[in-house]
Scaffold this motif. Structure first.
Motif, short mmCIF file in Angstrom:
data_model
loop_
_atom_site.label_atom_id
_atom_site.label_comp_id
_atom_site.label_asym_id
_atom_site.label_seq_id
_atom_site.Cartn_x
_atom_site.Cartn_y
_atom_site.Cartn_z
N VAL A 76 26.99 15.48 -25.19
CA VAL A 76 28.35 15.01 -24.98
C VAL A 76 28.97 14.62 -26.31
N ILE A 77 30.24 14.92 -26.46
CA ILE A 77 31.01 14.44 -27.61
C ILE A 77 31.89 13.30 -27.11
N ILE A 78 31.70 12.13 -27.70
CA ILE A 78 32.47 10.95 -27.30
C ILE A 78 33.52 10.68 -28.36
N ARG A 79 34.77 10.57 -27.92
CA ARG A 79 35.88 10.27 -28.82
C ARG A 79 36.51 8.96 -28.36
N VAL A 80 36.62 8.03 -29.30
CA VAL A 80 37.20 6.72 -29.02
C VAL A 80 38.47 6.59 -29.85
N ILE A 81 39.57 6.27 -29.18
CA ILE A 81 40.84 6.03 -29.88
C ILE A 81 41.15 4.55 -29.76
N ASN A 82 41.24 3.89 -30.90
CA ASN A 82 41.52 2.46 -30.97
C ASN A 82 42.82 2.29 -31.76
N PRO A 83 43.97 2.15 -31.07
CA PRO A 83 45.24 2.04 -31.77
C PRO A 83 45.29 0.91 -32.80
N ASN A 84 44.53 -0.13 -32.55
CA ASN A 84 44.47 -1.23 -33.50
C ASN A 84 43.19 -1.07 -34.30
N GLY A 85 43.15 -0.07 -35.17
CA GLY A 85 41.95 0.25 -35.94
C GLY A 85 41.56 -0.79 -36.95
N LYS A 86 42.33 -1.87 -37.07
CA LYS A 86 42.02 -2.93 -38.03
C LYS A 86 40.84 -3.78 -37.56
N GLN A 87 40.53 -3.73 -36.27
CA GLN A 87 39.45 -4.55 -35.75
C GLN A 87 38.23 -3.69 -35.41
N ASN A 88 37.07 -4.30 -35.49
CA ASN A 88 35.84 -3.62 -35.12
C ASN A 88 35.79 -3.44 -33.61
N ALA A 89 35.04 -2.43 -33.19
CA ALA A 89 34.78 -2.20 -31.77
C ALA A 89 33.29 -1.98 -31.62
N ILE A 90 32.74 -2.38 -30.48
CA ILE A 90 31.33 -2.18 -30.18
C ILE A 90 31.24 -1.10 -29.11
N LEU A 91 30.51 -0.02 -29.41
CA LEU A 91 30.29 1.06 -28.47
C LEU A 91 28.89 0.89 -27.89
N LYS A 92 28.80 0.87 -26.57
CA LYS A 92 27.50 0.77 -25.90
C LYS A 92 27.38 1.91 -24.91
N ILE A 93 26.18 2.48 -24.84
CA ILE A 93 25.88 3.49 -23.85
C ILE A 93 24.77 2.92 -22.97
N LYS A 94 25.02 2.95 -21.65
CA LYS A 94 24.07 2.37 -20.70
C LYS A 94 23.70 3.42 -19.66
N ASP A 95 22.55 3.21 -19.01
CA ASP A 95 22.20 4.09 -17.90
C ASP A 95 22.92 3.61 -16.65
N GLU A 96 22.73 4.31 -15.54
CA GLU A 96 23.47 3.97 -14.33
C GLU A 96 23.07 2.61 -13.74
N LYS A 97 21.95 2.04 -14.18
CA LYS A 97 21.54 0.72 -13.72
C LYS A 97 22.03 -0.38 -14.66
N GLY A 98 22.77 0.01 -15.71
CA GLY A 98 23.32 -0.98 -16.63
C GLY A 98 22.42 -1.33 -17.79
N ARG A 99 21.27 -0.67 -17.91
CA ARG A 99 20.37 -0.92 -19.04
C ARG A 99 20.92 -0.26 -20.30
N GLN A 100 20.97 -1.01 -21.37
CA GLN A 100 21.53 -0.52 -22.62
C GLN A 100 20.59 0.50 -23.27
#
Length: 113
Positions: free
Chosen positions: A46-70
């Motif tokens: 998968v190619i994940i694209r994140v658009i953050n209009p306020n690019g001045k702040q950091n963002a945390i990207l998390k990928i979890k399974d369907e049970k919510g485990r990181q």
């Protein structure tokens, strides 16, 4: 390094210094302006694209399974657009959750393969 050579398993081995970063204020999903696009490139890739209009702040990207485990976490440092390929072929399951969190809120996208 070409994007197709980057595998999800290699990313899991990276030390996530900022993965547990917490924000002072509680995020509110209604205030989040993040847009997540997940495009299936190949089977379980998968190619994940994140658009953050306020690019001045950091963002945390998390990928979890369907049970919510990181499964993976990384910090997106001051970028308005972030694009990365992930390989889920060695991870069991068919459904994954992509969450991007900033000080202003969180956005969630479900990937169903």
């Amino acid at each position: 390094m070409p994007m197709k050579k980057v595998t999800f398993m290699a990313l899991l081995m990276i030390t996530f210094a900022y993965a547990n970063h917490s924000f002072a204020e509680q995020p509110n999903a209604s205030q989040a302006s993040i847009k997540i696009t997940a495009t299936q490139a190949e089977q379980k890739k998968v190619i994940i694209r994140v658009i953050n209009p306020n690019g001045k702040q950091n963002a945390i990207l998390k990928i979890k399974d369907e049970k919510g485990r990181q499964l993976h976490a990384e910090t997106i440092h001051h970028r308005a657009v972030f694009i990365r390929a992930y390989d889920f072929s060695k991870i069991p399951g068919e459904k994954y959750i992509v969450e991007v969190r900033t000080k202003k809120g969180a956005t969630i996208q479900i990937i169903d393969m």
